[in-house]
Design an enzyme around this catalytic site. Structure first.
Site, PDB file in Angstrom:
ATOM      1  N   LYS A  45      -6.526   0.664  -7.964  1.00 18.14           N
ATOM      2  CA  LYS A  45      -5.367   0.958  -7.307  1.00 18.14           C
ATOM      3  C   LYS A  45      -5.869   0.223  -6.081  1.00 18.14           C
ATOM      4  CE  LYS A  45      -1.203   1.542  -5.048  1.00 18.14           C
ATOM      5  NZ  LYS A  45      -0.453   2.673  -5.366  1.00 18.14           N
TER       6      LYS A  45
ATOM      7  N   SER B  91      -5.922  -1.131  -0.808  1.00 21.83           N
ATOM      8  CA  SER B  91      -5.382  -1.893   0.020  1.00 21.83           C
ATOM      9  C   SER B  91      -4.531  -2.741  -0.591  1.00 21.83           C
ATOM     10  CB  SER B  91      -5.005  -0.771   1.004  1.00 21.83           C
ATOM     11  OG  SER B  91      -4.824  -1.720   1.734  1.00 21.83           O
TER      12      SER B  91
ATOM     13  N   THR C 156      -3.074  -1.673   5.256  1.00 22.44           N
ATOM     14  CA  THR C 156      -2.152  -2.088   6.073  1.00 22.44           C
ATOM     15  C   THR C 156      -1.544  -2.201   7.023  1.00 22.44           C
ATOM     16  OG1 THR C 156      -1.755  -3.187   3.806  1.00 22.44           O
ATOM     17  CG2 THR C 156       0.435  -2.935   5.218  1.00 22.44           C
ATOM     18  N   ALA C 157      -2.037  -0.893   7.250  1.00 21.45           N
ATOM     19  CA  ALA C 157      -1.729  -0.399   8.741  1.00 21.45           C
ATOM     20  C   ALA C 157      -2.923  -0.530  10.188  1.00 21.45           C
ATOM     21  CB  ALA C 157      -1.849   1.221   8.600  1.00 21.45           C
TER      22      ALA C 157
ATOM     23  N   HIS D 200       1.553   8.508   6.215  1.00 26.04           N
ATOM     24  CA  HIS D 200       2.331   9.302   5.916  1.00 26.04           C
ATOM     25  C   HIS D 200       3.731  10.438   6.533  1.00 26.04           C
ATOM     26  CE1 HIS D 200       0.122   7.106   3.041  1.00 26.04           C
ATOM     27  NE2 HIS D 200      -0.666   8.294   3.316  1.00 26.04           N
TER      28      HIS D 200
END
Length: 280
Positions: A53, A55, A111-112, A155
């Site tokens: 997993k 980003s 992504t941020a 978050h």
């Protein structure tokens, strides 16, 4: 088969069935639990496990070795990162406040970060000044104390930033969804191209389907790895990030990914890549 994903509730919920031998025909998993920044680097190093997993922002660096699976990952709405500044009560926050300023971010391969740079390119005259990478938990105190002009947070900071005396300059999720009409591509499941990708995607999707059909089966596993997270918060986390795009990216999911990475590549934030590699 070796796999690496985060200990976050959405990942443990998705992979509980496969990790516990509940997916017929699937090989046994050897799981490494790691923060996504670590899995990003594992994938880019060329020495990572068969399945990871990562980003979506890290995807262009690894597409030659790894394929994006059409299931198991996270795309979301209403969960975007925030740009915060000190105090202030302006009714209309002005992005020009960031012109030439120092902005703290938790990672440059997320992504941020891509969302922030894409938003800033459209809305901050002359662009921001220095980008400072610092641990996530240090960003809001640094903005509060005037060490940094603004901070990019994710978050739980969505709910706690007022306690630091900070003001919301921009919700990047709202901007992205309004600008594109698509969800935010967050976490991707990738597998080595040398493997049977159809089979791996099938086992992953079967694990997702089992999780939804037996929602209580993974409860202990999820809470074990979520550490001290409140069970209600863990459930909300799962409900937010495990959705229809987790079962299958579909046309809207691929559109969101191509939009994010295409724009980021055009801005020079990520390497150029072959869009046809997004599907195997």
């Amino acid at each position: 088969m070796n796999i690496a994903f985060s200990p976050c509730p959405n990942d443990t919920f998705v992979f509980h069935a496969w990790a516990h031998g509940l997916v017929p025909g699937a090989p046994k998993l050897n799981v490494t639990y790691a923060d996504i920044d670590i899995t990003n680097h594992l994938a880019a190093s060329g020495t990572g496990p068969e399945v990871l997993k990562i980003s979506y922002a890290a995807l262009p660096w690894v597409l030659s070795e790894y394929a994006l699976l059409p299931c198991g990952g996270a795309l979301g709405r209403g969960c975007g990162p925030l740009v915060l500044t000190r105090g202030g009560s302006a009714k209309e926050p002005d992005p020009a406040l960031l012109s030439g300023r120092r902005v703290a971010v938790p990672s440059e391969r997320s992504t941020a970060y891509l969302l922030f740079r894409l938003w800033a390119a459209q809305n901050v005259p002359g662009g921001v000044g220095e980008i400072v990478v610092m641990p996530f938990d240090e960003i809001m105190p640094a903005v509060r104390d005037g060490k940094i002009d603004a901070g990019l947070v994710i978050h739980e900071a969505r709910f706690t930033y007022p306690s630091y005396g900070l003001a919301l300059l921009q919700d990047l999720g709202n901007w992205w969804e309004g600008d594109t009409g698509t969800p935010i591509p967050l976490g991707a499941i990738i597998a080595r191209r040398s493997l049977d990708l159809e089979a791996i995607a099938g086992w992953t999707r079967a694990s997702v389907e089992y999780a939804w059909s037996h929602p209580e089966a993974s409860r202990a596993y999820v809470l074990e790895h979520a550490q001290e997270m409140d069970p209600k918060v863990a459930r909300q986390h799962i409900d937010l990030y495990v959705n229809e795009f987790t079962r299958d990216l579909g046309a809207d999911g691929y559109k969101a990914i191509q939009s994010l990475l295409g724009r980021a590549s055009a801005e020079g934030l990520i390497p150029e890549f072959d869009p046809s590699l997004l599907k195997f």
